[in-house]
Design an enzyme around this catalytic site. Structure first.
Site, short mmCIF file in Angstrom:
data_model
loop_
_atom_site.label_atom_id
_atom_site.label_comp_id
_atom_site.label_asym_id
_atom_site.label_seq_id
_atom_site.Cartn_x
_atom_site.Cartn_y
_atom_site.Cartn_z
N ASP A 74 -63.36 -23.48 -127.69
CA ASP A 74 -63.55 -23.22 -126.26
C ASP A 74 -64.78 -22.35 -126.06
OD1 ASP A 74 -63.28 -22.73 -123.55
OD2 ASP A 74 -61.44 -21.52 -123.75
N SER B 201 -57.23 -19.23 -118.12
CA SER B 201 -58.59 -19.56 -117.70
C SER B 201 -58.99 -18.73 -116.47
CB SER B 201 -58.72 -21.06 -117.46
OG SER B 201 -60.05 -21.46 -117.33
N HIS C 86 -59.83 -25.76 -124.86
CA HIS C 86 -59.48 -25.07 -123.62
C HIS C 86 -58.29 -25.78 -122.96
CE1 HIS C 86 -60.51 -22.53 -120.15
NE2 HIS C 86 -60.18 -23.56 -119.40
#
Length: 315
Positions: A252, A152, A282
């Site tokens: 996501d 991320s 995610h």
């Protein structure tokens, strides 16, 4: 998608956050959850320094139960540049070490909003440069076994570190693994160029509002968010980057921008592999070890590491 499964995934995604108001409580909760149950083991913490202002940056090293690789995975955690740290990512890093058979070095970079861009990036860059220039510090004979890894926001930092190392003429990593990375500055469904923002920006684990809030806390200057070191997809020159594995999650909102970055790396002449985990949300690396998306994630990561090891061992 099956409507019942879609509804269930929305429930599992948890309550929506007001990132600007709740980030400190999220940090505390993450540490508490990571400590339950108590970690099986703790490992020594290195201290390194960033190049920007000689900030001391803790780096915790995780050793697998069974060491099967000589690689060192230099890991930059997620959390929107605002949450997450060595403590809250201890379970994920322990899992990463055990499932790859490699040591994992987790970097405890400074967080926004107390330390906005480029403070966290400077810490990650300093740690990477120090280890790449002096791999003996990590017990390595040479730097070709150092692999940059981030999830991320951490994937964003790994990509930016690789850009900085090349731009400044320093030795870069040969390989990087970017897990559902943030690579672009605009996550408004009305203006984003990526369909996944419109498809998944209001549901599941991460929303468009949350990622925009995180980004604004990390880079308060709107124009600064378009900087290549905050949004790697904005880079004019992506040549000379490491062999890259980009892993995205089907459900996501960051899916398309991560895949676009992998495609841009390949178009610039780099070796890049893109893998999308079907039905995944995610934050895959924080899932329990028995979860199917996590198992698939590490199958792909191990294949990538095996390919890199084979290439280096070839005559």
């Amino acid at each position: 998608m099956n409507p019942l499964r879609k509804a269930l995934l929305r429930l599992l995604a948890g309550p929506r956050l007001n990132v600007r108001e709740d980030y400190e409580r999220v940090r505390v909760l993450q540490r508490q959850l990571a400590a339950l149950p108590a970690p099986r083991y703790r490992t020594p913490v290195w201290d390194t320094f960033s190049d920007a202002d000689h900030q001391r940056v803790p780096v915790r090293v995780f050793t697998p139960k069974e060491r099967r690789r000589d690689d060192l995975l230099l890991f930059f955690h997620g959390g929107g540049w605002v949450t997450g740290d060595i403590e809250s990512y201890t379970p994920a890093c322990s899992t990463m070490a055990d499932l790859t058979g490699a040591r994992v070095a987790s970097v405890d970079y400074r967080l926004a909003p107390e330390h906005p861009f480029p403070a966290g990036l400077a810490d990650c860059y300093g740690a990477a440069r120090r280890l790449l220039e002096d791999p003996r510090r990590a017990g390595l004979a040479d730097a070709d076994r150092i692999v940059l890894v981030g999830d991320s926001a951490g994937g964003n930092l790994a990509a930016a570190v690789s850009l900085l190392l090349r731009e400044n003429g320093h030795r870069g990593a040969d390989r990087q693994i970017l897990l559902y990375p943030v690579t672009y500055w605009d996550h408004d469904p009305a203006t984003s160029p990526f369909p996944s923002v419109r498809q998944h920006g209001a549901d599941y684990r991460l929303t468009s509002t949350e990622i925009q809030d995180y980004f604004e806390m990390y880079v308060p200057d709107p124009e600064g968010r378009k900087n290549r070191l905050a949004s790697p997809l904005m880079a004019d020159d992506l040549s000379g980057q490491p062999d890259t594995l980009v892993v995205t999650a089907e459900l996501d909102l960051l899916r398309d921008e991560g895949e676009a970055y992998g495609q841009a790396l390949a178009a610039a002449g780099n070796r890049a592999r893109i893998h999308r985990v079907p039905g995944a949300l995610h934050g895959i690396i924080t899932l329990p070890r028995f979860a199917r998306p996590l198992r698939e994630l590490y199958e792909v990561i191990n294949e990538f590491l095996d390919e890199g090891a084979s290439a280096k061992d070839a005559p």
